[in-house]
Design a protein around this motif. Structure first.
Motif, PDB file in Angstrom:
ATOM      1  N   SER A 155      25.405 -45.563 -24.348  1.00 48.88           N
ATOM      2  CA  SER A 155      24.114 -45.132 -24.882  1.00 48.88           C
ATOM      3  C   SER A 155      23.453 -46.304 -25.576  1.00 48.88           C
ATOM      4  O   SER A 155      23.735 -46.593 -26.746  1.00 48.88           O
ATOM      5  CB  SER A 155      24.268 -43.962 -25.848  1.00 48.88           C
ATOM      6  OG  SER A 155      23.000 -43.470 -26.244  1.00 48.88           O
ATOM      7  N   TRP A 237      15.124 -45.269 -30.313  1.00 47.23           N
ATOM      8  CA  TRP A 237      16.101 -45.790 -29.359  1.00 47.23           C
ATOM      9  C   TRP A 237      16.225 -47.313 -29.392  1.00 47.23           C
ATOM     10  O   TRP A 237      17.084 -47.879 -28.713  1.00 47.23           O
ATOM     11  CB  TRP A 237      15.739 -45.343 -27.943  1.00 47.23           C
ATOM     12  CG  TRP A 237      15.688 -43.856 -27.819  1.00 47.23           C
ATOM     13  CD1 TRP A 237      14.581 -43.073 -27.685  1.00 47.23           C
ATOM     14  CD2 TRP A 237      16.805 -42.963 -27.859  1.00 47.23           C
ATOM     15  NE1 TRP A 237      14.930 -41.743 -27.627  1.00 47.23           N
ATOM     16  CE2 TRP A 237      16.291 -41.641 -27.735  1.00 47.23           C
ATOM     17  CE3 TRP A 237      18.188 -43.126 -27.990  1.00 47.23           C
ATOM     18  CZ2 TRP A 237      17.119 -40.514 -27.732  1.00 47.23           C
ATOM     19  CZ3 TRP A 237      19.006 -42.012 -27.999  1.00 47.23           C
ATOM     20  CH2 TRP A 237      18.470 -40.720 -27.868  1.00 47.23           C
ATOM     21  N   ARG A 244      22.768 -42.838 -30.225  1.00 47.77           N
ATOM     22  CA  ARG A 244      22.935 -41.580 -29.509  1.00 47.77           C
ATOM     23  C   ARG A 244      22.677 -40.434 -30.478  1.00 47.77           C
ATOM     24  O   ARG A 244      22.767 -40.594 -31.705  1.00 47.77           O
ATOM     25  CB  ARG A 244      24.315 -41.455 -28.864  1.00 47.77           C
ATOM     26  CG  ARG A 244      25.497 -41.600 -29.784  1.00 47.77           C
ATOM     27  CD  ARG A 244      26.799 -41.653 -28.977  1.00 47.77           C
ATOM     28  NE  ARG A 244      27.940 -41.967 -29.822  1.00 47.77           N
ATOM     29  CZ  ARG A 244      29.120 -42.352 -29.351  1.00 47.77           C
ATOM     30  NH1 ARG A 244      29.295 -42.466 -28.043  1.00 47.77           N
ATOM     31  NH2 ARG A 244      30.118 -42.616 -30.168  1.00 47.77           N
ATOM     32  N   VAL A 384      21.067 -42.722 -23.854  1.00 52.04           N
ATOM     33  CA  VAL A 384      20.099 -43.485 -23.076  1.00 52.04           C
ATOM     34  C   VAL A 384      20.792 -44.620 -22.323  1.00 52.04           C
ATOM     35  O   VAL A 384      21.894 -45.047 -22.670  1.00 52.04           O
ATOM     36  CB  VAL A 384      18.987 -44.096 -23.972  1.00 52.04           C
ATOM     37  CG1 VAL A 384      18.124 -43.004 -24.576  1.00 52.04           C
ATOM     38  CG2 VAL A 384      19.591 -44.980 -25.065  1.00 52.04           C
TER      39      VAL A 384
END
Length: 588
Positions: A155, A237, A244, A384
């Motif tokens: 992530s 992010w 995460r 992500v």
């Protein structure tokens, strides 16, 4: 021979003939009595032979013998995937004993390893060289080849799939040849093998790009979901290298975990008496109670995560750990996992609509499945990956080439091995939403409604290229099973059954939980029709019998139900994954 072959009573008569034709100095380490199960005990199967080779010549011998005996071959490592991807009634090859480091190039920061090495061992060996794997998923118990084959990811906006760090691979094909491939050498085979799904051959060697060993400082904070959504398009992010989120739909909150490199001294997370074995067993019991009273689940979420992370917004937990440990989390209990990727920009809409549906607002969610009476486990894991501009890309890359990717993970625990009552309807609703957003399923998870037609719509020519390479290197389907046919292969009216393709015959529920899986080549105690009794006019090996039929399938006996098996826990004695201290629930 170096090792005794399996009992001839359990094998066709042709088996010993073909085995004697191969080099007797190369061991054939096989057992006919192994029962395979996934880590989560979701599926069980009994392979005809379970084989644990220790060298490349042994693996070549397995493939040669399987080709002559007309058998499918399945490669397995930790079996952490909760799906039936690794189930077989044919031959299963476990590479756990094929796990050595072959070469370390300190200047290039690469390590070449045998494919069966587990990620935690690879990282441990790398630590001695001052190196580490750049990114990890939630666990490190998989073999490096298994993690690559199913598109495992972490992530981070700075990292993509674990496959991104593969410099080259060596793969053993159905013809017995070990072929090396990279972005320059056999690039199409390389792009297919980076996420192979076990359908091309047996990956035997991996050259992997490492980075300098380092420590991470991670901070975990509980926040209102409104705050998370407000930060989504700002710095949520990108504020740290690793980020995460765990989405708690009933609490209306989310736990945000962030980590970046640090030179600070090691620091364990603050002690929480509930965070160790007390919390672990309490949560498990409450999940079990909710099997019978599902309405308890919103209260369970509030109580369990409030006790661990705080009942007030802004509560934090932090620590400093080696990266190889700091990126890991504890999977806790047996579970179903349904994970999909969608474009990152669609995340707020997807999470908002899914939350509405979980709160029984069918109309507001726009998800046409009745949510009444459905109460789900939580949290929803949100991660992500970013592979924009990266080449070469695997043909079956679950991330997107032109935008960062968001992975949503709808986990459902199986308390004490029992399937949750919301399982079917929750996953139907979840997959409907993911498909509406052009989502791509995580290959190792429990998706239910994915087939060649849908995958063609989201992978387009990449799926065709993968299947073209697959057909070229394994035209008879030695490495193909019912999971592949159901998921990635065209329907049988477009691509007929391959000569060695294994077909699912029976799937039945076990009294102790999970399902027995039985394939076409099941002949565990023999006694059935034997295709090998047919005489070849030339008396040559089955290799020369073009178009030979696969063995007739016979179901001789159902799998035994192992009622007293203890539930295995995904833990090791490493920082962050112990039961006896405050670390069971660290990093969720």
């Amino acid at each position: 021979m170096a090792h005794s072959p399996p009992s001839p009573l359990a094998m066709p008569s042709r088996f010993l003939i073909e085995l004697e034709r191969l080099d007797p100095d190369v061991p054939f380490r096989a057992s006919p009595s192994h029962i395979h199960r996934t880590w989560a005990r979701t599926f069980h199967s009994r392979p005809e032979l379970y084989i644990r080779p220790q060298s490349l010549p042994e693996i070549q011998k397995i493939v040669t013998l399987a080709r002559r005996m007309r058998r499918r071959v399945v490669t397995v490592g930790s079996a952490h995937s909760p799906s039936d991807l690794t189930c077989t009634s044919a031959w299963m090859v476990n590479l756990d004993d094929f796990n050595q480091v072959l070469k370390v190039d300190r200047e290039r920061k690469t390590m070449t390893v045998q494919a069966g090495i587990r990620i935690h061992k690879l990282n441990s060996e790398a630590r001695e060289q001052g190196l580490t794997i750049p990114s990890l998923g939630s666990i490190d118990d998989q073999s490096i080849a298994g993690a690559i084959a199913t598109a495992t990811h972490g992530s981070s906006m700075s990292h993509g799939l674990l496959s991104d760090n593969v410099v080259s691979l060596r793969i053993l094909l159905a013809n017995g040849q070990a072929v090396k491939c990279s972005s320059e050498q056999s690039p199409d085979l390389f792009r297919a093998a980076l996420v192979s799904l076990g359908a091309l051959g047996i990956v035997v060697e991996v050259e992997y790009q490492m980075e300098e060993h380092r420590d991470l400082e991670w901070i975990q904070t509980i926040l209102p979901i409104e705050s998370v959504l407000a930060e989504w398009n700002k710095d949520l992010w990108t504020s740290d290298e690793f980020v995460r989120v765990w989405w708690l739909p009933y609490m209306g909150r989310a736990i945000v975990w962030r980590a970046s490199m640090t030179n600070k001294p090691a620091r364990a997370p603050q002690y929480n008496w509930y965070g160790g074995s007390v919390g672990y067993h309490t949560y498990h019991i409450l999940l079990w109670m909710s099997q019978y009273v599902p309405r308890l689940l919103p209260w369970v979420e509030w109580f369990v995560f409030g006790m661990q992370y705080g009942f007030k917004d802004g509560c934090t937990i932090s620590a400093v750990e080696e990266q190889r440990n700091g990126l890991l989390m504890n999977c806790l209990y047996s579970q179903f996992v349904n994970e999909w990727s969608i474009p990152l920009s669609k995340g707020p809409e997807a999470l908002t609509r899914l939350t509405q549906w979980i709160h029984h607002d069918e109309k507001g969610s726009g998800i046409p499945f009745d949510p009444k009476g459905v109460y789900v486990h939580s949290p929803i894991e949100v991660r992500v990956a970013n592979t924009v501009g990266r080449h070469p890309r695997p043909f079956l890359d679950t991330s997107y080439p032109d935008t960062p990717s968001l992975y949503l993970n709808a986990t459902l625990y199986r308390p004490y091995g029992q399937d949750p009552p919301c399982h079917q309807r929750y996953y139907e609703a979840f997959e409907h939403l993911m498909k509406e957003m052009g989502g791509r399923p995580h290959w190792a998870k429990n998706f239910q409604s994915v087939d060649h037609s849908y995958l063609s719509s989201v992978y387009a020519s990449d799926l065709n290229d993968y299947l073209r390479v697959r057909d070229e290197v394994d035209p008879e389907g030695m490495f193909v099973g019912s999971w592949h046919r159901r998921t990635i292969l065209p329907p049988r009216n477009q691509q007929p059954v391959l000569p060695l393709e294994e077909k699912e015959i029976v799937r039945r529920e076990r009294r102790s939980g999970g399902a027995d899986w039985v394939g076409e080549q099941a002949r565990w105690w023999d006694g059935g029709a034997d295709v090998f009794e047919k005489k070849s006019e030339s008396e040559e090996s089955f290799d020369l019998m073009a178009g030979a039929e696969a063995e007739a399938s016979i179901l001789l006996e159902s799998l035994r139900d192992d009622e007293n098996e203890d539930v295995e826990k995904r833990t090791r004695e490493l920082p962050g994954v112990r039961f006896g201290d405050a670390s069971v629930f660290d990093k969720m």
